[in-house]
Design a protein around this motif. Structure first.
Motif, PDB file in Angstrom:
ATOM      1  N   PRO A  47      -5.016  -0.123  12.015  1.00 56.79           N
ATOM      2  CA  PRO A  47      -5.469   0.454  10.746  1.00 56.79           C
ATOM      3  C   PRO A  47      -6.969   0.729  10.760  1.00 56.79           C
ATOM      4  CG  PRO A  47      -4.959  -1.876  10.484  1.00 56.79           C
ATOM      5  CD  PRO A  47      -4.599  -1.506  11.885  1.00 56.79           C
ATOM      6  N   ASP A  67     -10.650   4.744   1.197  1.00 58.45           N
ATOM      7  CA  ASP A  67      -9.503   5.341   1.886  1.00 58.45           C
ATOM      8  C   ASP A  67      -9.133   4.438   3.056  1.00 58.45           C
ATOM      9  OD1 ASP A  67      -9.207   7.760   0.378  1.00 58.45           O
ATOM     10  OD2 ASP A  67     -11.022   8.503   1.355  1.00 58.45           O
ATOM     11  N   TYR A  68      -7.845   4.165   3.212  1.00 57.27           N
ATOM     12  CA  TYR A  68      -7.383   3.322   4.307  1.00 57.27           C
ATOM     13  C   TYR A  68      -6.056   3.882   4.813  1.00 57.27           C
ATOM     14  CZ  TYR A  68      -4.262   1.508   0.747  1.00 57.27           C
ATOM     15  OH  TYR A  68      -3.315   1.407  -0.232  1.00 57.27           O
ATOM     16  N   GLN A  69      -5.757   3.602   6.083  1.00 55.86           N
ATOM     17  CA  GLN A  69      -4.506   4.095   6.647  1.00 55.86           C
ATOM     18  C   GLN A  69      -3.989   3.162   7.733  1.00 55.86           C
ATOM     19  OE1 GLN A  69      -7.172   6.450   6.411  1.00 55.86           O
ATOM     20  NE2 GLN A  69      -8.154   5.635   8.233  1.00 55.86           N
ATOM     21  N   ASP A  70      -2.673   3.257   7.941  1.00 55.37           N
ATOM     22  CA  ASP A  70      -1.962   2.585   9.031  1.00 55.37           C
ATOM     23  C   ASP A  70      -1.972   1.064   8.966  1.00 55.37           C
ATOM     24  OD1 ASP A  70      -1.335   5.099  10.178  1.00 55.37           O
ATOM     25  OD2 ASP A  70      -3.300   5.151  11.154  1.00 55.37           O
ATOM     26  N   SER A 108      -0.919   3.136   3.506  1.00 56.46           N
ATOM     27  CA  SER A 108      -2.000   4.126   3.613  1.00 56.46           C
ATOM     28  C   SER A 108      -2.254   4.651   2.215  1.00 56.46           C
ATOM     29  CB  SER A 108      -1.593   5.295   4.525  1.00 56.46           C
ATOM     30  OG  SER A 108      -1.436   4.886   5.857  1.00 56.46           O
TER      31      SER A 108
END
Length: 172
Positions: A47, A67-70, A108
Motif C-alpha cells: 500500500p 489518498d491511499y491505495q492497496d 483504497s
C-alpha cells in the motif's frame, strides 16, 4: 544573492504572504514508516498514500486530504488518525481521528475532514511531532504511516538551496 531563510522555514511556511497563519504539509504515507513493521503476504502489492494537511493557526484548526491505495483490507478500528507528539519512528497516543473504522473504510480511497486544535496540539504539529497512521485487520498497529513534515523531495531541495547560505552565515 544572500539567502537567510532556515532550511525548514523554506517549506513549513505560510502559503502566501497574506496568510501567515496557514501552514501546508504534503507528505507520503508508506509501509516503511510503520512501527512495529507492518507485514504483508509474499508478492503482495504494498500500500501507499499521500497526505495533504493544512494548519490554520488563527482558527486553531487542522484539515486533511489523504489518498491511499492497496491496503490489505478495509480500514478498521482503531481506524485512521493523527498521533503525537512523537519524533520520526517513535509511537505516541491518538490526537485526532480521521476515521474510527466503524463502519470500515475501503482498502483504497480518500479521507478528508477538519478538526479543532488545542494550543499544545498546534505547537506539536507545527514542530513536526505528529504522524498519520492507518490501521487494517492484518496490521492492527498500523499499515501505512507518514510523519507530518514537508515532502522529503521538497526538504532535500531546500537543503541544496539553503546550505550555501547557511554556511556563509556561520562564517560571519
Amino acid at each position: 544573492m544572500r539567502y537567510s531563510l532556515p532550511l525548514v522555514a523554506l517549506f513549513v511556511t505560510p502559503l502566501f504572504a497574506g496568510a501567515a497563519h496557514l501552514t501546508q504539509f504534503d507528505f507520503p504515507l508508506s509501509v516503511e514508516q510503520t512501527n512495529p513493521p507492518a507485514t504483508f503476504p509474499d508478492g503482495a502489492t504494498l500500500p501507499s498514500g499521500m497526505a495533504s494537511v493544512l494548519v490554520d493557526s488563527d482558527a486553531m484548526t487542522i484539515s486533511w486530504d489523504v489518498d491511499y491505495q492497496d491496503l490489505t483490507g478495509p480500514i478498521v478500528a482503531p481506524g485512521a488518525h493523527f498521533h503525537g507528539p512523537a519524533e520520526i519512528g517513535s509511537n505516541a497516543g491518538v490526537q485526532i481521528f480521521l476515521s474510527d473504522g466503524d463502519p470500515a473504510e475501503p482498502a483504497s480511497g480518500n479521507l478528508s475532514g477538519m478538526s479543532p486544535l488545542t494550543s499544545d496540539q498546534l505547537s506539536d504539529v507545527l514542530s513536526g511531532l505528529w504522524y498519520l497512521n492507518i490501521h487494517t485487520a492484518a496490521n492492527g498497529s498500523g499499515e501505512l504511516r507518514g510523519q507530518v513534515v514537508p515532502e522529503p523531495a521538497a526538504l532535500a531541495m531546500a537543503t541544496v538551496i539553503s546550505a550555501p547560505a547557511l554556511l556563509r552565515r556561520r562564517k560571519c
